[in-house]
Write a protein that holds these residues in place. Structure first.
Motif, mmCIF file in Angstrom:
data_model
loop_
_atom_site.group_PDB
_atom_site.id
_atom_site.type_symbol
_atom_site.label_atom_id
_atom_site.label_comp_id
_atom_site.label_asym_id
_atom_site.label_seq_id
_atom_site.Cartn_x
_atom_site.Cartn_y
_atom_site.Cartn_z
ATOM 1 N N GLN A 45 28.714 38.410 34.782
ATOM 2 C CA GLN A 45 29.080 39.534 34.059
ATOM 3 C C GLN A 45 28.870 40.665 35.044
ATOM 4 O O GLN A 45 29.588 41.738 34.611
ATOM 5 N N TRP A 47 28.870 43.519 37.687
ATOM 6 C CA TRP A 47 29.728 43.665 38.895
ATOM 7 C C TRP A 47 28.957 43.894 40.184
ATOM 8 O O TRP A 47 28.132 44.617 40.387
ATOM 9 N N ARG A 106 39.290 48.414 39.967
ATOM 10 C CA ARG A 106 38.668 48.374 38.611
ATOM 11 C C ARG A 106 39.321 49.529 37.830
ATOM 12 O O ARG A 106 39.520 49.218 36.597
ATOM 13 N N HIS A 107 39.018 50.539 38.540
ATOM 14 C CA HIS A 107 39.433 51.999 37.699
ATOM 15 C C HIS A 107 40.776 52.593 37.917
ATOM 16 O O HIS A 107 40.962 53.522 37.320
ATOM 17 N N GLU A 122 40.652 46.350 35.899
ATOM 18 C CA GLU A 122 39.515 45.738 35.247
ATOM 19 C C GLU A 122 39.632 45.193 34.175
ATOM 20 O O GLU A 122 39.094 43.844 33.712
ATOM 21 N N SER A 123 40.481 45.268 33.162
ATOM 22 C CA SER A 123 40.641 44.447 31.959
ATOM 23 C C SER A 123 42.117 43.360 32.201
ATOM 24 O O SER A 123 42.157 42.701 31.390
ATOM 25 N N THR A 124 42.246 43.424 33.433
ATOM 26 C CA THR A 124 43.512 42.344 33.626
ATOM 27 C C THR A 124 42.898 41.184 34.785
ATOM 28 O O THR A 124 43.288 39.915 34.456
ATOM 29 N N SER A 126 39.987 39.215 36.758
ATOM 30 C CA SER A 126 38.600 38.640 36.615
ATOM 31 C C SER A 126 37.957 39.479 38.116
ATOM 32 O O SER A 126 38.707 39.704 39.031
ATOM 33 N N GLN A 127 36.571 39.574 38.087
ATOM 34 C CA GLN A 127 35.858 40.074 39.465
ATOM 35 C C GLN A 127 36.187 38.930 40.317
ATOM 36 O O GLN A 127 36.419 39.371 41.432
#
Length: 143
Positions: A45, A47, A106-107, A122-124, A126-127
């Motif tokens: 979880q 980053w 991410r942003h 970021e919401s689309t 994965s890391q």
């Protein structure tokens, strides 16, 4: 044999619709495409600020696919920008470049007028998918 006025109008309307339709979709589906990074070591979880997949051939292959489906339309095929967005071949290597990359992907980024010029992913993604793209970018790096 000549076409009636109505038939000619229908033919013209159809030709215009096809032409406009093809041009409207010239860039393809701009909806972000999923990136399957399940074969990579899962990162949890929190980053990371440095790429854990640097030089990993599997990550580079996954990143290449993800980049080509989601990033190339702005940043260019084979990471060669046509000027629409930064040429990522010149992104700094190592931790400094990693920090810039992960913040931006991410942003996203807005211009001085507040218009989004790069969406936030970021919401689309994965890391793992993001770092795989970074591994691919580094494989294309130029000085």
């Amino acid at each position: 044999m000549s076409l009636s006025r109505a038939a000619k109008a229908v033919a013209v309307a159809l030709a215009v619709t096809i032409h406009v339709g093809n041009n409207a979709f010239a860039h393809g589906d701009v909806t972000p495409q999923p990136i399957d990074a399940s074969e990579l070591k899962q990162l949890g979880q929190d980053w990371l600020s440095e790429n854990p997949y640097r030089g990993d051939p599997k990550a580079i292959a996954i990143g290449a696919s993800g980049y080509n489906q989601n990033c190339a339309r702005c940043h260019g095929l084979e990471v060669i920008s046509g000027g629409m967005a930064p040429d990522l071949r010149y992104l700094e290597m190592g931790k400094v470049g990693d920090e810039w990359f992960i913040e931006r992907i991410r942003h996203g980024k807005k211009n001085s007028e507040g218009t989004t010029i790069m969406p936030a992913f970021e919401s689309t993604f994965s890391q793992e998918a993001m770092w795989a793209i970074r591994a691919f970018l580094e494989s294309k790096h130029e000085e």
